[in-house]
Enzyme design. Structure first.
Site, PDB file in Angstrom:
ATOM      1  N   GLY A  13       0.830  -1.215   0.000  1.00 16.41           N
ATOM      2  CA  GLY A  13       0.000   0.000   0.000  1.00 16.41           C
ATOM      3  C   GLY A  13       0.853   1.248   0.000  1.00 16.41           C
ATOM      4  O   GLY A  13       1.786   1.375   0.805  1.00 16.41           O
ATOM      5  N   ALA A  14       0.548   2.157  -0.928  1.00 16.74           N
ATOM      6  CA  ALA A  14       1.283   3.423  -1.007  1.00 16.74           C
ATOM      7  C   ALA A  14       0.301   4.589  -1.064  1.00 16.74           C
ATOM      8  O   ALA A  14       0.347   5.424  -1.950  1.00 16.74           O
ATOM      9  CB  ALA A  14       2.212   3.429  -2.219  1.00 16.74           C
ATOM     10  N   SER A  16      -1.794   7.500   1.707  1.00 20.84           N
ATOM     11  CA  SER A  16      -1.326   8.628   2.528  1.00 20.84           C
ATOM     12  C   SER A  16      -0.152   8.225   3.417  1.00 20.84           C
ATOM     13  O   SER A  16       0.864   8.916   3.463  1.00 20.84           O
ATOM     14  CB  SER A  16      -2.426   9.129   3.454  1.00 20.84           C
ATOM     15  OG  SER A  16      -3.590   9.342   2.765  1.00 20.84           O
ATOM     16  N   ALA A  46       3.775  -2.999  -2.950  1.00 20.85           N
ATOM     17  CA  ALA A  46       2.596  -3.548  -3.636  1.00 20.85           C
ATOM     18  C   ALA A  46       1.527  -2.477  -3.726  1.00 20.85           C
ATOM     19  O   ALA A  46       1.167  -1.862  -2.714  1.00 20.85           O
ATOM     20  CB  ALA A  46       2.063  -4.759  -2.871  1.00 20.85           C
ATOM     21  N   GLU A 191     -13.277  11.705   5.856  1.00 24.37           N
ATOM     22  CA  GLU A 191     -13.309  10.912   4.622  1.00 24.37           C
ATOM     23  C   GLU A 191     -14.526  11.355   3.797  1.00 24.37           C
ATOM     24  O   GLU A 191     -15.443  11.979   4.337  1.00 24.37           O
ATOM     25  CB  GLU A 191     -13.486   9.423   4.961  1.00 24.37           C
ATOM     26  CG  GLU A 191     -12.479   8.866   5.925  1.00 24.37           C
ATOM     27  CD  GLU A 191     -11.085   8.775   5.330  1.00 24.37           C
ATOM     28  OE1 GLU A 191     -10.984   8.500   4.125  1.00 24.37           O
ATOM     29  OE2 GLU A 191     -10.118   9.017   6.061  1.00 24.37           O
ATOM     30  N   ASP A 202     -14.521   4.051  14.174  1.00 26.98           N
ATOM     31  CA  ASP A 202     -13.062   4.161  14.214  1.00 26.98           C
ATOM     32  C   ASP A 202     -12.582   4.216  15.675  1.00 26.98           C
ATOM     33  O   ASP A 202     -11.637   3.517  16.058  1.00 26.98           O
ATOM     34  CB  ASP A 202     -12.657   5.435  13.454  1.00 26.98           C
ATOM     35  CG  ASP A 202     -11.171   5.726  13.521  1.00 26.98           C
ATOM     36  OD1 ASP A 202     -10.417   5.105  12.758  1.00 26.98           O
ATOM     37  OD2 ASP A 202     -10.765   6.561  14.350  1.00 26.98           O
ATOM     38  N   LYS A 206     -10.249   1.504  18.030  1.00 28.95           N
ATOM     39  CA  LYS A 206      -9.079   1.889  18.830  1.00 28.95           C
ATOM     40  C   LYS A 206      -9.293   1.528  20.299  1.00 28.95           C
ATOM     41  O   LYS A 206      -8.361   1.090  20.992  1.00 28.95           O
ATOM     42  CB  LYS A 206      -8.804   3.383  18.647  1.00 28.95           C
ATOM     43  CG  LYS A 206      -8.336   3.702  17.218  1.00 28.95           C
ATOM     44  CD  LYS A 206      -8.436   5.170  16.891  1.00 28.95           C
ATOM     45  CE  LYS A 206      -7.910   5.477  15.496  1.00 28.95           C
ATOM     46  NZ  LYS A 206      -8.248   6.822  15.025  1.00 28.95           N
ATOM     47  N   GLY A 309      -2.762  11.702   9.829  1.00 32.99           N
ATOM     48  CA  GLY A 309      -1.868  12.402   8.887  1.00 32.99           C
ATOM     49  C   GLY A 309      -0.839  11.430   8.349  1.00 32.99           C
ATOM     50  O   GLY A 309      -0.299  10.606   9.110  1.00 32.99           O
TER      51      GLY A 309
HETATM   52  N1  LIG Z   1      -4.214   8.243   7.245  1.00 28.33           N
HETATM   53  C1  LIG Z   1      -4.061   8.305   8.561  1.00 28.33           C
HETATM   54  O1  LIG Z   1      -3.955   9.399   9.138  1.00 28.33           O
HETATM   55  C2  LIG Z   1      -3.984   7.075   9.378  1.00 28.33           C
HETATM   56  C3  LIG Z   1      -4.138   5.828   8.805  1.00 28.33           C
HETATM   57  N2  LIG Z   1      -4.027   4.702   9.584  1.00 28.33           N
HETATM   58  C4  LIG Z   1      -4.191   3.389   8.973  1.00 28.33           C
HETATM   59  O2  LIG Z   1      -3.133   3.147   8.052  1.00 28.33           O
HETATM   60  C5  LIG Z   1      -3.606   2.351   6.973  1.00 28.33           C
HETATM   61  C6  LIG Z   1      -3.363   3.105   5.672  1.00 28.33           C
HETATM   62  O3  LIG Z   1      -4.094   4.313   5.724  1.00 28.33           O
HETATM   63  P1  LIG Z   1      -3.988   5.408   4.551  1.00 28.33           P
HETATM   64  O4  LIG Z   1      -2.626   5.436   4.011  1.00 28.33           O
HETATM   65  O5  LIG Z   1      -4.589   6.642   5.102  1.00 28.33           O
HETATM   66  O6  LIG Z   1      -4.980   4.793   3.484  1.00 28.33           O
HETATM   67  P2  LIG Z   1      -5.057   5.142   1.934  1.00 28.33           P
HETATM   68  O7  LIG Z   1      -6.434   4.764   1.488  1.00 28.33           O
HETATM   69  O8  LIG Z   1      -4.558   6.501   1.653  1.00 28.33           O
HETATM   70  O9  LIG Z   1      -4.001   4.117   1.316  1.00 28.33           O
HETATM   71  C7  LIG Z   1      -4.220   2.748   1.164  1.00 28.33           C
HETATM   72  C8  LIG Z   1      -3.553   2.350  -0.130  1.00 28.33           C
HETATM   73  O10 LIG Z   1      -3.552   0.951  -0.230  1.00 28.33           O
HETATM   74  C9  LIG Z   1      -3.885   0.588  -1.562  1.00 28.33           C
HETATM   75  N3  LIG Z   1      -4.450  -0.738  -1.588  1.00 28.33           N
HETATM   76  C10 LIG Z   1      -5.659  -1.127  -1.136  1.00 28.33           C
HETATM   77  N4  LIG Z   1      -5.830  -2.439  -1.370  1.00 28.33           N
HETATM   78  C11 LIG Z   1      -4.715  -2.884  -1.993  1.00 28.33           C
HETATM   79  C12 LIG Z   1      -4.299  -4.138  -2.508  1.00 28.33           C
HETATM   80  N5  LIG Z   1      -5.085  -5.193  -2.431  1.00 28.33           N
HETATM   81  N6  LIG Z   1      -3.065  -4.228  -3.044  1.00 28.33           N
HETATM   82  C13 LIG Z   1      -2.247  -3.158  -3.120  1.00 28.33           C
HETATM   83  N7  LIG Z   1      -2.597  -1.931  -2.670  1.00 28.33           N
HETATM   84  C14 LIG Z   1      -3.827  -1.812  -2.107  1.00 28.33           C
HETATM   85  C15 LIG Z   1      -4.872   1.660  -2.014  1.00 28.33           C
HETATM   86  O11 LIG Z   1      -4.937   1.725  -3.410  1.00 28.33           O
HETATM   87  C16 LIG Z   1      -4.275   2.902  -1.368  1.00 28.33           C
HETATM   88  O12 LIG Z   1      -3.349   3.524  -2.218  1.00 28.33           O
HETATM   89  C17 LIG Z   1      -5.087   2.084   7.261  1.00 28.33           C
HETATM   90  O13 LIG Z   1      -5.202   0.839   7.892  1.00 28.33           O
HETATM   91  C18 LIG Z   1      -5.477   3.228   8.192  1.00 28.33           C
HETATM   92  O14 LIG Z   1      -6.544   2.879   9.051  1.00 28.33           O
HETATM   93  C19 LIG Z   1      -3.746   4.772  10.912  1.00 28.33           C
HETATM   94  C20 LIG Z   1      -3.578   5.978  11.528  1.00 28.33           C
HETATM   95  C21 LIG Z   1      -3.729   7.226  10.821  1.00 28.33           C
HETATM   96  N1  LIG Z   2     -10.074   8.921  10.582  1.00 32.26           N
HETATM   97  C1  LIG Z   2      -9.145   8.862  11.660  1.00 32.26           C
HETATM   98  C2  LIG Z   2      -7.739   8.775  11.100  1.00 32.26           C
HETATM   99  C3  LIG Z   2      -6.793   8.141  12.017  1.00 32.26           C
HETATM  100  O1  LIG Z   2      -6.914   7.081  12.584  1.00 32.26           O
HETATM  101  C4  LIG Z   2      -9.287  10.110  12.529  1.00 32.26           C
HETATM  102  O2  LIG Z   2     -10.016  11.036  12.145  1.00 32.26           O
HETATM  103  O3  LIG Z   2      -8.719  10.136  13.623  1.00 32.26           O
END
Ligand SMILES: NC(=O)C1=CN([C@@H]2O[C@H](COP(=O)(O)OP(=O)(O)OC[C@H]3O[C@@H](n4cnc5c(N)ncnc54)[C@H](O)[C@@H]3O)[C@@H](O)[C@H]2O)C=CC1
Ligand SMILES: N[C@@H](CC=O)C(=O)O
Ligand code: NA
Length: 436
Positions: A13-14, A16, A46, A191, A202, A206, A309
């Site tokens: 996953g690439a 945020s 990936a 979102e 969410d 946690k 973030g």
């Molecule tokens: N964004 C945030 O501030 C925070 C995020 N998280 C967690 O971190 C994880 C990632 O979050 P984000 O980066 O924000 O999500 P995001 O939605 O920006 O990135 C996820 C990426 O994974 C890719 N993806 C999904 N399924 C896939 C697959 N089968 N194969 C390859 N790539 C795939 C998507 O295309 C997307 O680019 C989540 O579990 C989220 O709950 C935790 C704390 C804070």
């Molecule tokens: N959607 C969540 C993102 C981090 O876990 C939040 O707003 O805190």
């Protein structure tokens, strides 16, 4: 000096967070290698779409759509795809092929944590997840390691940035929930579908992770009592402000003696509550998070900072990565999950807290006495009562603050109040948390 071979890292996953993890790994690889004691190599990323626009400029040759092949041969797999499947399948594949795993996936851990930790335990793999709760804020490691010699009694947390932003905006500008949510969306906090945030899902995930860790007991997200902020009105926030409180969405995990049996249990719950303005959690503004931990010997501790973030959360991911990579160099077993206490999860009816109840009543003699009797009949003690009379309508608003009361007793009090002929409506019931 021994030269160690490079530790091979695969990223899934690439988005945020993932794109920032990759960028930081590539930019600071040499420095991290010194901290680890061995070189660290990002062997691939990936992704679903090779040509998607990313938050960071990353070498295209690292991208692959074949996650399975990437996982084979990796020493450490970082899962940042989110969602349950195929994340669960990939994490299990990684564990079973001898890799350690770092994830930020709270949804996965809060629903399938027991299965994943058992799989990791069986083969002696590490599964680390600092990013899953409160993003960049160190809270998992403090609970798992720093407080391992103490007894955690209670956790009060603001663990969802989006809802804290919304409630803070309602408090500081008088905005409605809808308007504050629209601003949160414009600023990129919420979102496109904010249900997981405003519905409290969410935060419940946690809470499940925190309760499991703090009380050495498996707690899943669907066992957490959950109320979101969708019912919070501008009037409630304003009335709270006038009374010296602020409304916060709290995740609460605590040890309790079951009032029916006296046996020790655990309560894990998420709901909007009134917090006194003098409490440290009241000062948590905007999209920030904070977790207030009360431990028997350490006393109250507060962990505060960016709960979300991309780059901030990447910090937590890299912290886990470095800790795991060091173990590859030093050797020996890592920290495994501890569920030995296996305490029962108590339903919401067994908790005790304070409440603020707002009633619309007819303004006539005897009403206060009738209302006071309803509380007394259910064993709920009134601490304070404030009355505002609207002369033009002949109605009055009563705001009643209670002493500590049992949730079940409060629920039956509210049901009786709703049926009372002197009560036009029960306008609001909010719990009060963090008061002396
Ligand atoms: N964004 C945030 O501030 C925070 C995020 N998280 C967690 O971190 C994880 C990632 O979050 P984000 O980066 O924000 O999500 P995001 O939605 O920006 O990135 C996820 C990426 O994974 C890719 N993806 C999904 N399924 C896939 C697959 N089968 N194969 C390859 N790539 C795939 C998507 O295309 C997307 O680019 C989540 O579990 C989220 O709950 C935790 C704390 C804070
Ligand atoms: N959607 C969540 C993102 C981090 O876990 C939040 O707003 O805190
Ligand atoms: Na964290």
């Amino acid at each position: 000096m021994i030269e160690y071979r490079a530790i091979r890292v695969a990223l899934l996953g690439a988005g945020s967070v993932g794109s920032q993890v990759a960028r930081l790994l590539l930019e600071h690889g040499d420095e991290l290698a010194k901290r680890i004691g061995a070189p660290i190599e990002l062997v691939g990323i990936a992704v679903r779409d090779l040509d998607a626009k990313r938050d960071a400029d990353l070498p295209r040759e690292l991208f692959t759509t074949d996650a399975h092949s990437l996982i084979v041969g990796a020493d450490i797999v970082i899962e940042l795809m989110g969602g349950i499947e195929p994340a669960r399948e990939y994490v299990l594949q990684a564990i079973n092929s001898g890799a350690d795993v770092v994830t930020g996936n709270k949804a996965l851990l809060a629903s399938h944590g027991a299965e994943l930790f058992a799989a990791a335990e069986q083969v002696g793999a590490q599964l680390s997840y600092e990013a899953a709760v409160a993003g960049a804020i160190p809270i998992i490691r403090p609970l798992r390691e720093s407080l391992a010699g103490d007894r955690v009694e209670r956790i009060l947390g603001i663990v969802n940035g989006t809802t804290n932003f919304i409630l803070d905006r309602m408090d500081s500008t008088g905005a409605s929930l809808e308007d504050a949510l629209a601003t949160a969306t414009e600023l990129g906090y919420a979102e496109a579908d904010p249900t997981a945030d405003i519905g409290g899902y969410d935060a419940a995930q946690k809470a499940a992770i925190l309760a499991s860790l703090a009380f050495h007991t498996t707690v899943s997200a669907d066992a957490v009592h959950r109320e979101g902020i969708t019912g919070v009105t501008a009037e409630q926030v304003e009335s709270a402000r006038r009374a010296g409180y602020v409304v916060k969405l709290l995740a609460i995990c605590e040890r309790l003696a079951d009032p029916e049996t006296g046996a020790e249990g655990v309560s894990a719950r998420v709901y909007p509550a009134l917090v006194p303005r003098s409490h440290p959690l009241a000062a948590v503004r905007g999209a920030n998070n904070a977790v207030f931990v009360e431990a028997a010997a350490a006393g109250p501790l507060m962990f505060y900072g960016a709960g979300a973030g991309g780059v901030q959360t990447a910090s937590a991911v890299l912290g886990d990565l470095v800790a795991i990579a060091r173990r590859h160099v030093i050797g020996g077993p890592g920290t495994s999950e501890s569920t030995h206490a296996d305490l029962p999860l108590l339903p919401i009816g067994r908790i005790t807290t304070r409440y603020s109840v707002t009633l619309e009543v007819t303004d006539e003699p005897g009403v206060l006495e009738t209302v006071a009797h309803v509380f007394a009949d259910h064993g709920v003690s009134v601490e304070q009562l404030q009355q505002t009379v609207e002369a033009s309508t002949g109605r009055a608003t009563l705001v009643i603050g209670t002493h500590e009361a049992a949730e079940a007793a409060l629920a039956s009090t509210v049901a009786s109040l709703a049926e009372s002929p002197v009560v036009a409506s029960v306008a609001s019931v909010l719990r009060i948390e963090g008061a002396e």
